[in-house]
Design a protein around this motif. Structure first.
Motif, PDB file in Angstrom:
ATOM      1  N   ASP A 120      84.829  34.705  45.037  1.00  0.00           N
ATOM      2  CA  ASP A 120      83.377  34.678  45.132  1.00  0.00           C
ATOM      3  C   ASP A 120      82.864  36.112  45.266  1.00  0.00           C
ATOM      4  N   PHE A 122      81.940  37.878  47.630  1.00  0.00           N
ATOM      5  CA  PHE A 122      82.414  38.638  48.781  1.00  0.00           C
ATOM      6  C   PHE A 122      83.934  38.744  48.812  1.00  0.00           C
ATOM      7  N   LYS A 137      86.142  36.257  48.584  1.00  0.00           N
ATOM      8  CA  LYS A 137      86.857  35.103  49.128  1.00  0.00           C
ATOM      9  C   LYS A 137      87.540  34.352  47.988  1.00  0.00           C
TER      10      LYS A 137
END
Length: 261
Positions: A206, A208, A210
């Motif tokens: 994602d 960020f 993740k």
């Protein structure tokens, strides 16, 4: 206020699952809310422009405003823009429920769910936002597999200190080792003995960073007997997805095709 905000988001997610208009009574029944407060909340969401109401059928449906809200998340990245298509392919080719999952603290959490028809098992109706054990569910094991062993040990300790679990560090590491060796994770139970899943890491994260995992879930007997075949289907999909990430325009793919003589 916090409860109302949570319920508003759950209502939008329920419409995503239903993919059709619904009445106040149906939404209240689906989500287990009181009819009176559900009616007030739906009317408020209509006033704010998130829902539309049809007086003839007495049903609500999300407006185009809702459809546009998350476009920037997916369309801003060529890989994330293809995630929904990838999950549709996984559901179609396996005839199982397809899921997108990531890590949320000490849990694995479903970000998107495409339900398949129930066959040989009773669906537990997984929904977006559903939490699963990071120590025993196949999405969780796949998320752990790319972490250092020392970090996995800390996570196991954290789960044991805050949640009820019978999973030991040895059991978790055995599952992690299998996932690293095979390139996928699978499990049947333990929460629902008749349901299982197969999971594979996706080659994107994602925004960020993740990690994202794709899973398919279905009857436990099928998963136990055919997890290798199912994983092969997922692997082919992931490899194709990876190639498209490397060549988003599709130029290389088109050039590699033999020309008709």
């Amino acid at each position: 206020m916090v409860k109302s905000a949570r319920r508003a988001l759950e209502i939008l997610e329920r419409f995503e699952a239903l993919q059709r208009p619904a009445s106040v009574g149906e939404i209240a029944t689906e989500l287990g809310y009181p009819v009176s407060s559900t009616s007030v909340l739906l009317r408020t969401m209509e006033e704010l422009g998130y829902l539309s109401y049809d007086a003839h059928s007495r049903q609500f449906a999300p407006t185009v405003r809702v459809g546009f809200m998350g476009d920037w998340i997916l369309n801003g990245h060529p890989g994330r823009a293809r995630l929904k298509s990838l999950l549709h392919d996984a559901r179609r080719l396996t005839a199982m429920t397809a899921l997108l999952a990531t890590r949320n603290g000490l849990d694995a959490q479903y970000l998107f769910v495409l339900r398949a028809q129930e066959m040989n098992f009773e669906s537990r109706r997984p929904a977006m936002g559903t939490i699963r054990s990071i120590l025993t569910a196949s999405p969780g094991i796949m998320l752990l597999a790319e972490l250092p062993d020392a970090q996995i040990e800390l996570i196991v300790r954290g789960v044991k200190a805050t949640q009820r679990t019978s999973a030991s560090l040895e059991q978790v590491m055995n599952s992690v080792d299998d996932a690293r060796r095979l390139g996928y994770a699978w499990n049947v139970g333990p929460r629902f003995p008749d349901v299982g899943s197969v999971s594979m890491r996706l080659p994107i994260d994602d925004m960020f960073g993740k990690p994202l995992v794709m899973s398919v879930a279905g009857a436990g007997t099928t998963i136990a007997a055919e997890h290798a075949r199912i994983a092969g289907v997922l692997r082919r999909l992931v490899n194709r997805f990876r190639r498209r990430l490397a060549d988003p325009s599709g130029v290389a793919t088109r050039r590699s095709r033999p020309r008709p003589t």
